[in-house]
Design a protein around this motif. Structure first.
Motif, short mmCIF file in Angstrom:
data_model
loop_
_atom_site.label_atom_id
_atom_site.label_comp_id
_atom_site.label_asym_id
_atom_site.label_seq_id
_atom_site.Cartn_x
_atom_site.Cartn_y
_atom_site.Cartn_z
N THR A 65 0.85 -1.18 0.00
CA THR A 65 0.00 0.00 0.00
C THR A 65 0.89 1.24 0.00
O THR A 65 1.74 1.38 0.88
CB THR A 65 -0.91 0.01 1.24
N VAL A 66 0.70 2.09 -0.99
CA VAL A 66 1.51 3.31 -1.12
C VAL A 66 0.59 4.52 -1.19
O VAL A 66 -0.51 4.44 -1.73
CB VAL A 66 2.45 3.27 -2.34
N LYS A 67 1.05 5.64 -0.64
CA LYS A 67 0.22 6.84 -0.65
C LYS A 67 0.89 8.04 -1.31
O LYS A 67 0.22 8.96 -1.72
CB LYS A 67 -0.26 7.20 0.76
N MET A 68 2.24 8.03 -1.42
CA MET A 68 2.91 9.19 -1.99
C MET A 68 4.24 8.78 -2.61
O MET A 68 4.93 7.90 -2.11
CB MET A 68 3.16 10.24 -0.92
N LEU A 69 4.57 9.47 -3.70
CA LEU A 69 5.85 9.32 -4.37
C LEU A 69 6.50 10.69 -4.36
O LEU A 69 5.86 11.68 -4.70
CB LEU A 69 5.62 8.84 -5.80
N ILE A 112 9.25 17.09 -5.25
CA ILE A 112 7.95 17.09 -5.92
C ILE A 112 7.15 15.96 -5.29
O ILE A 112 7.59 14.81 -5.31
CB ILE A 112 8.11 16.88 -7.44
N HIS A 113 6.00 16.28 -4.72
CA HIS A 113 5.16 15.30 -4.03
C HIS A 113 4.03 14.90 -4.97
O HIS A 113 3.25 15.74 -5.41
CB HIS A 113 4.59 15.88 -2.75
N ILE A 114 3.94 13.59 -5.24
CA ILE A 114 2.92 13.06 -6.15
C ILE A 114 2.04 12.12 -5.36
O ILE A 114 2.50 11.07 -4.88
CB ILE A 114 3.58 12.33 -7.34
N SER A 115 0.78 12.47 -5.22
CA SER A 115 -0.16 11.65 -4.48
C SER A 115 -0.46 10.37 -5.25
O SER A 115 -0.70 10.40 -6.46
CB SER A 115 -1.45 12.42 -4.24
N PRO A 124 -5.23 4.90 -0.15
CA PRO A 124 -3.93 4.62 -0.75
C PRO A 124 -4.05 3.47 -1.77
O PRO A 124 -4.88 2.58 -1.62
CB PRO A 124 -3.05 4.20 0.42
N ILE A 125 -3.18 3.49 -2.76
CA ILE A 125 -3.18 2.45 -3.80
C ILE A 125 -2.37 1.26 -3.32
O ILE A 125 -1.33 1.41 -2.69
CB ILE A 125 -2.58 3.02 -5.10
N VAL A 151 9.35 6.55 -1.79
CA VAL A 151 7.99 6.03 -1.88
C VAL A 151 7.48 5.90 -0.46
O VAL A 151 8.14 5.29 0.39
CB VAL A 151 7.96 4.65 -2.58
N TYR A 152 6.31 6.45 -0.19
CA TYR A 152 5.76 6.45 1.16
C TYR A 152 4.46 5.66 1.24
O TYR A 152 3.66 5.65 0.31
CB TYR A 152 5.51 7.88 1.65
N THR A 153 4.28 5.03 2.40
CA THR A 153 3.09 4.26 2.69
C THR A 153 2.57 4.65 4.06
O THR A 153 3.35 5.15 4.88
CB THR A 153 3.41 2.75 2.63
#
Length: 178
Positions: A65-69, A112-115, A124-125, A151-153
């Motif tokens: 599960t990831v929420k932000m790149l 650069i924060h990409i949701s 989250p995906i 990559v953040y979760t």
């Protein structure tokens, strides 16, 4: 409820916990490889040569599960090597990747924060793979520099041993156990 887990809003760097691995286009320059994307040094960078798109693939051992790149770019240092248009794709493998974001950047300088949240459900995906495709560079540059990727979760924490939030100064002084 003993043993229950809940999702926190604080993000956690997934790749830092060795859950995944980076690969890139075969045209990368050896001394500027994908290892530079994770070295936490903003002076180093990954460089890819040749025709576009330039690809960075992040694969996970299990569905994650990831929420932000987050991508670090620096136009002042990299000029025509700086990406101006990127595509973020997710899927189970190379054969079923779907674009979820396309981003145009004008002389970026910094993170650069990409949701990566599902736009319909705002959740989250969950994915096995993320692909970052550099579609164009500034000044029609051909080669690409990317300085850092994270990559953040959401954090999963056990409810056992969880203490309520301390809101007053008096409680804050004594919120840890020695």
């Amino acid at each position: 409820m003993a043993g229950a887990t809940r999702l926190e809003t604080r993000p956690r760097d997934v790749i830092g916990k060795r859950r995944g691995r980076y690969t890139a286009t075969e045209r990368e320059i050896r001394s500027f490889g994908v290892d530079q994307l994770r070295d936490d040094n903003l002076e180093t960078y990954w460089q890819s040569d040749g025709s576009q798109p330039h690809l960075v693939n992040i694969q996970f051992r299990r569905r994650t599960t990831v929420k932000m790149l987050c991508i670090y770019a620096d136009y002042k240092s990299d000029e025509s090597y700086t990406p101006s248009k990127i595509s973020v794709r997710v899927g189970n493998n190379f054969h079923n990747l779907q674009e979820i974001r396309q981003l145009e950047m004008v002389e970026p300088s910094g993170w650069i924060h990409i949701s990566l949240m599902n736009q319909r459900t705002n959740e989250p995906i969950s994915t096995f793979m993320i692909q970052i495709a550099v579609l164009a560079n500034h000044q029609n540059g051909r080669d690409t520099h990317m300085r850092q990727i994270k990559v953040y979760t959401p954090v999963e924490e056990s409810s056992i041993g969880k203490f309520p939030r301390c809101t007053t100064v008096d409680f804050m002084m004594y919120r840890t156990i020695r």
